[in-house]
Design a protein around this motif. Structure first.
Motif, PDB file in Angstrom:
ATOM      1  N   ARG A 136       0.798  -1.204   0.023  1.00  0.00           N
ATOM      2  CA  ARG A 136      -0.069  -0.061   0.079  1.00  0.00           C
ATOM      3  C   ARG A 136       0.852   1.253  -0.007  1.00  0.00           C
ATOM      4  O   ARG A 136       0.508   2.363  -0.587  1.00  0.00           O
ATOM      5  CB  ARG A 136      -0.910  -0.043   1.104  1.00  0.00           C
ATOM      6  CG  ARG A 136      -2.096  -1.049   1.188  1.00  0.00           C
ATOM      7  CD  ARG A 136      -2.802  -0.901   2.191  1.00  0.00           C
ATOM      8  NE  ARG A 136      -2.584  -0.654   3.646  1.00  0.00           N
ATOM      9  CZ  ARG A 136      -2.405  -1.741   4.395  1.00  0.00           C
ATOM     10  NH1 ARG A 136      -2.751  -3.012   4.085  1.00  0.00           N
ATOM     11  NH2 ARG A 136      -1.999  -1.806   5.434  1.00  0.00           N
ATOM     12  N   ALA A 137       1.997   1.270   0.959  1.00  0.00           N
ATOM     13  CA  ALA A 137       2.761   2.459   0.989  1.00  0.00           C
ATOM     14  C   ALA A 137       3.571   2.674  -0.505  1.00  0.00           C
ATOM     15  O   ALA A 137       3.619   3.985  -0.827  1.00  0.00           O
ATOM     16  CB  ALA A 137       3.864   2.384   2.027  1.00  0.00           C
ATOM     17  N   PHE A 138       4.039   1.717  -1.004  1.00  0.00           N
ATOM     18  CA  PHE A 138       4.662   2.000  -2.297  1.00  0.00           C
ATOM     19  C   PHE A 138       3.720   2.270  -3.569  1.00  0.00           C
ATOM     20  O   PHE A 138       4.073   3.361  -4.032  1.00  0.00           O
ATOM     21  CB  PHE A 138       5.200   0.371  -2.982  1.00  0.00           C
ATOM     22  CG  PHE A 138       6.394  -0.202  -2.167  1.00  0.00           C
ATOM     23  CD1 PHE A 138       7.147   0.723  -1.256  1.00  0.00           C
ATOM     24  CD2 PHE A 138       7.034  -1.275  -2.256  1.00  0.00           C
ATOM     25  CE1 PHE A 138       8.225   0.308  -0.584  1.00  0.00           C
ATOM     26  CE2 PHE A 138       8.013  -1.799  -1.548  1.00  0.00           C
ATOM     27  CZ  PHE A 138       8.376  -0.934  -0.601  1.00  0.00           C
ATOM     28  N   ASP A 196       4.086   5.877  -4.894  1.00  0.00           N
ATOM     29  CA  ASP A 196       4.462   6.267  -6.272  1.00  0.00           C
ATOM     30  C   ASP A 196       3.217   7.177  -6.950  1.00  0.00           C
ATOM     31  O   ASP A 196       3.824   7.906  -7.838  1.00  0.00           O
ATOM     32  CB  ASP A 196       4.468   4.957  -6.963  1.00  0.00           C
ATOM     33  CG  ASP A 196       5.612   4.096  -6.689  1.00  0.00           C
ATOM     34  OD1 ASP A 196       6.563   4.680  -6.167  1.00  0.00           O
ATOM     35  OD2 ASP A 196       5.536   2.819  -7.067  1.00  0.00           O
ATOM     36  N   LEU A 197       1.975   7.038  -6.613  1.00  0.00           N
ATOM     37  CA  LEU A 197       1.053   7.980  -7.492  1.00  0.00           C
ATOM     38  C   LEU A 197       1.340   9.513  -6.616  1.00  0.00           C
ATOM     39  O   LEU A 197       1.045  10.268  -7.284  1.00  0.00           O
ATOM     40  CB  LEU A 197      -0.427   7.487  -6.675  1.00  0.00           C
ATOM     41  CG  LEU A 197      -0.757   6.314  -7.261  1.00  0.00           C
ATOM     42  CD1 LEU A 197      -2.122   5.918  -6.651  1.00  0.00           C
ATOM     43  CD2 LEU A 197      -0.856   6.427  -8.977  1.00  0.00           C
ATOM     44  N   GLU A 204       4.342  10.679  -8.570  1.00  0.00           N
ATOM     45  CA  GLU A 204       3.945  10.880 -10.103  1.00  0.00           C
ATOM     46  C   GLU A 204       3.134  12.254 -10.107  1.00  0.00           C
ATOM     47  O   GLU A 204       3.236  12.976 -11.117  1.00  0.00           O
ATOM     48  CB  GLU A 204       3.166   9.904 -10.538  1.00  0.00           C
ATOM     49  CG  GLU A 204       4.029   8.651 -10.982  1.00  0.00           C
ATOM     50  CD  GLU A 204       3.056   7.245 -11.209  1.00  0.00           C
ATOM     51  OE1 GLU A 204       1.869   7.530 -11.598  1.00  0.00           O
ATOM     52  OE2 GLU A 204       3.561   6.309 -11.087  1.00  0.00           O
ATOM     53  N   SER A 205       2.237  12.670  -9.145  1.00  0.00           N
ATOM     54  CA  SER A 205       1.523  13.994  -9.192  1.00  0.00           C
ATOM     55  C   SER A 205       2.418  14.886  -8.645  1.00  0.00           C
ATOM     56  O   SER A 205       1.820  16.085  -8.464  1.00  0.00           O
ATOM     57  CB  SER A 205       0.320  13.724  -8.211  1.00  0.00           C
ATOM     58  OG  SER A 205       0.517  13.795  -6.859  1.00  0.00           O
ATOM     59  N   GLY A 206       3.548  14.788  -8.397  1.00  0.00           N
ATOM     60  CA  GLY A 206       4.358  15.942  -8.054  1.00  0.00           C
ATOM     61  C   GLY A 206       4.559  16.271  -6.448  1.00  0.00           C
ATOM     62  O   GLY A 206       5.136  17.070  -6.131  1.00  0.00           O
ATOM     63  N   LYS A 210       6.034  11.168   3.376  1.00  0.00           N
ATOM     64  CA  LYS A 210       5.182  10.903   4.487  1.00  0.00           C
ATOM     65  C   LYS A 210       4.625   9.681   4.680  1.00  0.00           C
ATOM     66  O   LYS A 210       4.825   8.841   5.691  1.00  0.00           O
ATOM     67  CB  LYS A 210       4.295  12.262   4.719  1.00  0.00           C
ATOM     68  CG  LYS A 210       3.153  11.801   5.696  1.00  0.00           C
ATOM     69  CD  LYS A 210       3.790  12.790   6.836  1.00  0.00           C
ATOM     70  CE  LYS A 210       2.533  12.684   8.097  1.00  0.00           C
ATOM     71  NZ  LYS A 210       2.345  11.495   8.877  1.00  0.00           N
ATOM     72  N   VAL A 211       4.050   9.060   3.382  1.00  0.00           N
ATOM     73  CA  VAL A 211       3.526   7.847   3.375  1.00  0.00           C
ATOM     74  C   VAL A 211       4.452   6.703   3.863  1.00  0.00           C
ATOM     75  O   VAL A 211       4.363   5.909   4.520  1.00  0.00           O
ATOM     76  CB  VAL A 211       2.980   7.557   1.864  1.00  0.00           C
ATOM     77  CG1 VAL A 211       2.588   6.019   1.916  1.00  0.00           C
ATOM     78  CG2 VAL A 211       1.760   8.477   1.702  1.00  0.00           C
TER      79      VAL A 211
END
Length: 138
Positions: free
Chosen positions: A88-90, A94-95, A98-100, A107-108
């Motif tokens: 879940r963390a990865f 990553d999302l 990707e969104s900047g 933090k995640v």
């Protein structure tokens, strides 16, 4: 062929060791009784440190069949929950990256690291965290 790894406290474990403990945990979840054999204590002594337990924890659990089963369940639980946590963390990191939102991604990963006790999973989280600020390859 088993892949050999050396992780926490220098204990050598194999991919077969991980598979055996996962299979034992699944069998216990499905109501099977833990089959005691000569290899089980050594397996559990090797695997306990891999999930953040001490060898003393393993030794104490090996004095009775119910305690040994509880140790297998705990190793299995830590493995299962850690696997889900890092997955879940990865994905979330990553999302966010990707969104900047690199701060959000960091933090995640830091939150997952704070909850994680399995040394292998902590190392994987740290590796991911170490590269949060790397430029994207795309």
């Amino acid at each position: 062929m088993a892949v050999r790894h050396v992780w926490a406290w220098g204990g050598a474990v194999t991919s077969d060791d991980w598979r055996k403990v996962i299979d034992l945990g699944l069998a216990l979840e499905n109501g099977a009784e833990l089959q005691q054999d000569r290899e089980l204590p050594a397996l559990l002594r090797r695997m306990a440190p891999q999930v953040g337990l001490t060898r003393e924890d393993a030794d104490a659990a090996l004095v009775s069949a119910p305690d040994t089963a509880a140790l297998v369940r705990e190793i299995h639980r830590r493995t299962r929950e850690g696997t889900y946590r890092i997955g879940r963390a990865f994905g979330a990191a990553d999302l966010l990256k990707e969104s900047g939102d690199r701060t959000g991604a960091r933090k995640v990963l830091e939150d997952a690291m704070a909850a994680e006790v399995v040394p292998l999973y902590r190392a994987q989280l740290q590796a991911h965290l170490d590269h949060v600020d790397d430029p994207d390859d795309t």
